[in-house]
Write an enzyme that holds these catalytic residues in place. Structure first.
Site, PDB file in Angstrom:
ATOM      1  N   CYS A  16       0.830  -1.196   0.000  1.00 16.32           N
ATOM      2  CA  CYS A  16       0.000   0.000   0.000  1.00 16.32           C
ATOM      3  C   CYS A  16       0.867   1.250   0.000  1.00 16.32           C
ATOM      4  O   CYS A  16       2.074   1.192   0.239  1.00 16.32           O
ATOM      5  CB  CYS A  16      -0.893   0.062   1.246  1.00 16.32           C
ATOM      6  SG  CYS A  16      -1.990  -1.339   1.442  1.00 16.32           S
ATOM      7  N   GLY A  42       0.264   0.329  -5.009  1.00 10.85           N
ATOM      8  CA  GLY A  42      -1.012  -0.361  -4.893  1.00 10.85           C
ATOM      9  C   GLY A  42      -1.951   0.075  -5.990  1.00 10.85           C
ATOM     10  O   GLY A  42      -2.231   1.273  -6.119  1.00 10.85           O
ATOM     11  N   ASN A 117      -0.218   1.083   5.935  1.00 11.78           N
ATOM     12  CA  ASN A 117       0.741   0.427   5.053  1.00 11.78           C
ATOM     13  C   ASN A 117       1.502  -0.590   5.889  1.00 11.78           C
ATOM     14  O   ASN A 117       2.215  -0.227   6.813  1.00 11.78           O
ATOM     15  CB  ASN A 117       1.700   1.480   4.469  1.00 11.78           C
ATOM     16  CG  ASN A 117       2.818   0.852   3.655  1.00 11.78           C
ATOM     17  OD1 ASN A 117       2.749  -0.314   3.284  1.00 11.78           O
ATOM     18  ND2 ASN A 117       3.850   1.631   3.375  1.00 11.78           N
ATOM     19  N   GLY A 118       1.314  -1.875   5.602  1.00 12.08           N
ATOM     20  CA  GLY A 118       1.998  -2.904   6.368  1.00 12.08           C
ATOM     21  C   GLY A 118       1.115  -4.114   6.564  1.00 12.08           C
ATOM     22  O   GLY A 118       0.168  -4.342   5.807  1.00 12.08           O
ATOM     23  N   TYR A 257      13.271  -2.991  -5.195  1.00 10.89           N
ATOM     24  CA  TYR A 257      12.167  -2.985  -6.155  1.00 10.89           C
ATOM     25  C   TYR A 257      11.006  -2.057  -5.813  1.00 10.89           C
ATOM     26  O   TYR A 257      10.493  -1.368  -6.679  1.00 10.89           O
ATOM     27  CB  TYR A 257      11.635  -4.424  -6.312  1.00 10.89           C
ATOM     28  CG  TYR A 257      10.404  -4.548  -7.166  1.00 10.89           C
ATOM     29  CD1 TYR A 257      10.455  -4.285  -8.534  1.00 10.89           C
ATOM     30  CD2 TYR A 257       9.170  -4.927  -6.623  1.00 10.89           C
ATOM     31  CE1 TYR A 257       9.324  -4.396  -9.334  1.00 10.89           C
ATOM     32  CE2 TYR A 257       8.039  -5.050  -7.410  1.00 10.89           C
ATOM     33  CZ  TYR A 257       8.118  -4.780  -8.765  1.00 10.89           C
ATOM     34  OH  TYR A 257       6.993  -4.886  -9.542  1.00 10.89           O
TER      35      TYR A 257
END
Length: 483
Positions: A16, A42, A117-118, A257
């Site tokens: 996310c 995302g 986020n996580g 990445y």
């Protein structure tokens, strides 16, 4: 997942991206721009929640930010000088609308919106406990656990309730929370997932990556520290350190990445770090060849670094079309193969008769590598060597990255020689874990790694309660079946 890359099914997917603004005219418009810059994190869904004198306003939609938040009527429906937003790729919970963030709830002392986020690695255990206490969940997302923990906390002040809730949570989180008391940013004690703060005059911005600050003309101020909580309201910007200090373990794959090359992560330019990775990869596994060819687009910086270190020319041997959307799914394998060529095509005049080195960021299932190596052979390459700008991915991630089960990770099932045969490459090599750290200016300590590298090493920095309990339950069922 809406994607224009036919090889995306063989990439680790970031979970996310979050973006929040305090004290800006039409804050939602800033958030929409910031989410555009974070779209790579995302692509299943996006949402924005704003706050003004009349209360909270939300709009959530499946698909990309463009098309959902580039309309004036949508932005006008999100009034207020404070807003937060989220782009999502589902790692916990399905892609259904009920899981699209920011999630919002009316608590006893007012509205509460959260963008996460996580991944909470003990979410299922917490959820069962909360269910028994009477909590009624509206989504299957682990993020909703945080809302219920805040709602059921016995603390009286909102900040104390949030601290109480997060004290029960394991795993990785970078959170933005919007309440009537202000905009709150928080990062897990190990700093596994990224979060930065920026400013435009009196406007405060939080984002998953610095590139999202750049796009709105904000000045980068600093990272939100591991275990730090920041409250922004009319009284100013206040920082708290409510959790026990721990040695940070930021995710190393952000440099390999996940992050955009034009971002700065952990104080390091992602573009420069990827070039450094390529240079170290060339030092560790150089080979005599005619050209270096990146797998577009994520392999480009590492390929540049590899070419510069090896002295072998960098060439665009694979051309990607950026103007092709989703192709229709065709029943014929032959027609599906042609659809792939619409998006990536070998530069045959350059490839024919050459010894080439393909540079990619990772190998997950191996399906991408098989296709690309064959593409090069079909174009007439004399030799095809593959070099990977990360160590072998042998373990699943439980911190917000959508990783296949370990049984589906090619490197967990084969050694490097067998992998080379599987993808039909003349040779295959990965950067070492020590080389990866060296490329980032670190020296890895096996006793105390500076980063989370669990997907390569299996060294998980937190407890994995849900996974451990799942394995215990499965073992019990197996034993019962045998008996």
């Amino acid at each position: 997942m809406f994607s224009t890359n036919p090889f995306d099914d063989d990439k680790l997917r970031e979970e996310c991206g979050v973006f929040g603004v305090w004290n800006a005219d039409v804050a939602a418009s800033f958030v929409a721009l910031g989410l555009h810059a974070l779209q790579h994190r995302g692509q299943e869904a996006a949402g924005i929640t704003s706050l003004d004198g009349a209360g909270f306003h939300s709009h959530r939609a499946q698909g990309h930010v463009a098309g959902n938040f580039d309309r004036d009527d949508i932005i006008r429906s999100l009034p207020g000088r404070t807003a937060l937003g989220h782009v999502r790729y589902s790692t916990t919970g399905s892609s259904a609308m009920r899981n699209v963030q920011p999630l919002f709830a009316e608590l006893a002392d007012g509205g509460f919106a959260v963008a996460h986020n996580g991944n909470i690695s003990n979410a299922m255990k917490l959820r069962r406990t909360l269910n028994r206490r009477g909590s009624i969940f509206q989504s299957t997302s682990d993020t909703e656990v945080i809302i219920h923990l805040v709602a059921t906390s016995h603390q009286t002040q909102m900040l104390d309730r949030i601290v109480d809730a997060l004290g029960q949570v394991e795993g990785a989180y970078s959170l933005l929370m919007l309440t009537e008391q202000g905009l709150i940013a928080c990062r897990d004690p190990l700093g596994i997932r990224p979060l930065v703060m920026g400013r435009i005059g009196d406007t405060i911005i939080f984002a998953s990556e610095t590139v999202a600050l750049d796009v709105i003309g904000a000045r980068y101020e600093r990272e939100v520290g591991p275990g730090e909580m920041i409250l922004v309201n009319a009284d100013g910007v206040r920082s708290f350190r409510p959790f026990a200090a721990a040695a940070p373990r930021p995710c190393i794959f952000e440099h390999v990445y996940f992050s955009r090359p034009d971002s700065v992560v952990d104080g390091i330019s992602v573009y420069e770090s990827r070039k450094n990775i390529g240079a170290v990869l060339a030092e560790e596994s150089g080979i005599d060849a005619d050209i270096i060819v990146p797998v577009p687009d994520s392999g480009v910086p590492a390929a540049i670094g590899y070419a510069q270190a090896s002295g072998i020319p960098f060439e665009l041997g694979i051309i990607r079309s950026h103007y092709v959307g989703r192709t229709f799914i065709q029943p014929s394998q032959e027609v599906r193969h042609l659809g792939v060529k619409l998006k990536h095509n070998a530069n045959s005049a350059l490839i024919k008769g050459k010894r080439i080195v393909l540079i990619d960021d990772s190998i997950v299932r191996g399906t991408t590598s098989v296709k690309i190596v064959q593409m090069m052979r079909d174009a007439g390459a004399r030799e095809v060597h593959m070099r990977i700008a990360s160590p072998p991915t042998r373990h699943s991630c439980f911190y917000g990255v959508d990783t296949p089960e370990r049984a589906k990770l090619l490197a967990a099932q084969m050694d490097v020689e067998a992998m080379a045969k599987y993808i039909n490459a003349d040779s295959l090599a990965f950067i070492s874990i020590e080389g990866l750290y060296r490329a980032l200016g670190d020296q890895r300590s096996a006793e105390a790694p500076q980063r989370c590298d669990a997907c390569f090493t299996g060294d998980y920095p937190t407890r994995l309660t849900d996974m451990t309990e799942k394995k215990t339950e499965e073992a019990g069922l197996l034993l019962k079946a045998v008996v």
